[in-house]
Scaffold this motif. Sequence first.
Motif, PDB file in Angstrom:
ATOM      1  N   THR A  60       0.931  -1.078   0.163  1.00 24.91           N
ATOM      2  CA  THR A  60       0.087  -0.055  -0.057  1.00 24.91           C
ATOM      3  C   THR A  60       0.821   1.144  -0.034  1.00 24.91           C
ATOM      4  OG1 THR A  60      -0.121  -0.183   2.270  1.00 24.91           O
ATOM      5  CG2 THR A  60      -1.718  -1.054   0.914  1.00 24.91           C
ATOM      6  N   HIS A  90       2.403   1.542  -3.664  1.00 24.63           N
ATOM      7  CA  HIS A  90       0.953   2.115  -4.461  1.00 24.63           C
ATOM      8  C   HIS A  90       0.965   3.664  -4.087  1.00 24.63           C
ATOM      9  CE1 HIS A  90      -3.245   2.864  -5.101  1.00 24.63           C
ATOM     10  NE2 HIS A  90      -3.056   2.034  -6.024  1.00 24.63           N
ATOM     11  N   GLU A 125      -7.251  -0.312  -5.986  1.00 19.47           N
ATOM     12  CA  GLU A 125      -6.902  -0.911  -4.987  1.00 19.47           C
ATOM     13  C   GLU A 125      -8.219  -2.050  -5.064  1.00 19.47           C
ATOM     14  OE1 GLU A 125      -4.951   0.235  -1.151  1.00 19.47           O
ATOM     15  OE2 GLU A 125      -6.256   1.957  -1.749  1.00 19.47           O
ATOM     16  N   LYS A 169      -7.213  -0.345   6.303  1.00 21.63           N
ATOM     17  CA  LYS A 169      -5.922  -0.712   6.531  1.00 21.63           C
ATOM     18  C   LYS A 169      -5.726  -1.059   8.023  1.00 21.63           C
ATOM     19  CE  LYS A 169      -4.930  -0.040   2.414  1.00 21.63           C
ATOM     20  NZ  LYS A 169      -5.777   0.635   1.842  1.00 21.63           N
ATOM     21  N   ILE A 199      -4.189  -4.575   4.585  1.00 27.78           N
ATOM     22  CA  ILE A 199      -5.316  -4.621   4.411  1.00 27.78           C
ATOM     23  C   ILE A 199      -6.162  -5.220   5.620  1.00 27.78           C
ATOM     24  CG2 ILE A 199      -7.308  -5.620   2.994  1.00 27.78           C
ATOM     25  CD1 ILE A 199      -5.631  -5.073   0.610  1.00 27.78           C
TER      26      ILE A 199
END
Length: 549
Positions: free
Chosen positions: A285, A288, A469, A533, A539
């Motif tokens: 994450t 990303h 996502e 999260k 996640i």
Amino acid sequence: MTDTLIPRTASAYDYPLLIKNLLFCPVVDNPDQEIIYRNLYRGTYRTLRERVRRLANVLTGLGVKPGDTVAVMDWDSHRYLELFFAVPMIGAVLHTINVRLSPEQILYTIDHAEDDLLLVNSEFLPILEQIRGRLDTVKGYLLLTDDPAEVGESAIPFRGEYEALLADASPEFDFPDFDENTRATTFYSTGTTGMPKGVYFSHRQLVLHTFGVMTVLSTAVGHGTFRRTDVYMPITPMFHVHAWGIPYIATMLGVKQVYPGRYVPEQLLEMIEREKVTFSHCVPTILHMLLKHPHAERIDLSGWKIIIGGAAMSRALCIEAMRRGIDVFTGYGMSETCPILSMSHLTPEMLECTPEEQAAIRCKTGVAIPLVDLRVVGADMRELPRDGASAGEIVVRAPWLTQGYLKDHKASERLWEGGFLHTGDVAVRDELGYVRITDRTKDVIKVAGEWVSSLELEDIIAHHPAVSEVAVIGQPDEKWGERPLALVVPKPGEAGRVTEKELAHYVREYAEKGMVSKQVVLARVRLVDSIDKTSVGKINKVALREKYL
């Protein structure tokens, strides 16, 4: 079997594996190399060693004894690096507090670890003031701050400010020898149910982990290397599993180290560019987030090497990173394993493959690193064939695994049932030894009696050009038992164009081509604004189940 122990000369030195030797007996002695904190501090390895000695004098002067626990609440900084060494080197235990937990969870971990001294960044004073009246073990507090002049009045009876105390302390300290099995660190796993569990590691374990990971990174061929010429910046919090142990390796190698403080995207990108960072590690994450930030388009990221861990990296994210010239690959482990167990380095032949073919390998869990006995086993604990298809649980043995959960005998026995540490990860292993996690045991979805991998379905949906996502969870279903529910965050500008029906059809195409289990055709898709999260950026499927089921 009779053991034949080596004879010992009475005056021979018994060299214990202690953290102090990572600092004072490094691979590379580079006293003038820089250690940087944001744009606020530039020091060297020479000053690091002096400041560690000064800090040891401060701590012992405040009454910290061997066996006491010193806790810290801070962002990634040069101060944290100094605490990584000074606290365990005096025989005390370093408790790295997860500052992203709730106040009640932070209170629990402080009391459970029986912290004696607490060092706290001024940013976290509101949390500390909220819980201080309920702290039973803490005997003293030290203030950490980037600017003492900005700290207002506080009800906390601080025994001093970090920099002022270091300035007044002696730069000389003789660090003692002691048993290498002495506990060095404690921190709490970021569980998504119940209170966090405490794990702990000895000097010996941390030293062996340092050498094991350093060996695989320094001997890699063609990519994924960490050498003395690199510039290191962690993007995994130092409170979380020792920042994956990489700061100890960086110090052993004498490389330039850059500490970013709080993880602000534009600040991270600015530091990567300004300090010419070449080696980092983070969860998917975070990568990303950085690649999607507007500032990333004007920065040359080629030559940046990143270990991705903490959660599965999608092939779409991997390919995007490779397109930017980033050497990205997977590292696998967990809080209980110190953490690194395996890495997905490619062979020279694999590096000749297409980006898509490389991504399939770079996203795997990888090959076990030295000294790690990693097995994929069935319910009977027998190792499964290395055929890339037989799925079972990953169990491990290594010299740096936590020996249990702090003050939790029952959970410790479950963790170590059968003499192997149980990871809870379901995986397959191919003939080359590459492991690929297909799911967590608690996250696999059983559709009409067939197992469907949530990770595999996430990877398919992540390839859609409109998807930013995705997270897949199991949804109870009267007919099928469970059905996959895909929660999708569209890319900016796509929210009004891509539809749930279009994405469901996209998944069905993979099933029709025989590329994935036919059970995925039962997947439902739901467009959402964001995906929950955990405190370390993974996640949070437990929270997603509670919210959407």
